[in-house]
Design a protein around this motif. Structure first.
Motif, PDB file in Angstrom:
ATOM      1  N   VAL A 140       0.804  -1.312  -0.121  1.00 38.71           N
ATOM      2  CA  VAL A 140       0.289  -0.101   0.050  1.00 38.71           C
ATOM      3  C   VAL A 140       1.042   1.122   0.171  1.00 38.71           C
TER       4      VAL A 140
ATOM      5  N   THR B  13      -1.742   5.498   3.255  1.00 40.41           N
ATOM      6  CA  THR B  13      -2.588   4.499   3.655  1.00 40.41           C
ATOM      7  C   THR B  13      -1.942   3.930   5.050  1.00 40.41           C
TER       8      THR B  13
ATOM      9  N   LYS C 151      -2.765   6.253   7.629  1.00 37.42           N
ATOM     10  CA  LYS C 151      -4.161   6.256   8.152  1.00 37.42           C
ATOM     11  C   LYS C 151      -4.258   5.120   8.897  1.00 37.42           C
TER      12      LYS C 151
END
Length: 88
Positions: free
Chosen positions: A36, A40, A43
């Motif tokens: 990813v 991300t 996050k």
């Protein structure tokens, strides 16, 4: 558990990614290992810090509200037709 069809990581994979970052790896390195982007990874780490393991579960992607909801007169008209057995 249903897995979102476009999800790169399951909740277990997200947990592994978060543990990698919290263990000292950079979000860049952990995100490359997880497939990813670094954004991300950050996050998921932020969600984990705020919500714990529950924050790593799949979430509904449905919007909280519609920008242009169906006007009430239209809803009432549809409800009336349905009550009479008509198709909308």
């Amino acid at each position: 558990m249903d897995i979102h069809k476009n999800a790169r990581l399951t909740a277990h994979g997200r947990e592994r990614l978060v543990k990698m970052v919290l263990g000292g790896q950079t979000p860049q390195a952990a995100s490359e290992a997880g497939g990813v982007c670094p954004r991300t990874a950050r996050k998921w780490v932020d969600r984990f810090n705020e919500e714990g393991l529950a924050g790593l579960q799949d979430r509904n992607s449905r919007p909280h509200r519609l920008r242009q909801p169906t006007p009430q007169p239209v809803i009432d008209r549809i409800d009336g037709r349905l009550a009479r057995g008509e198709r909308p």
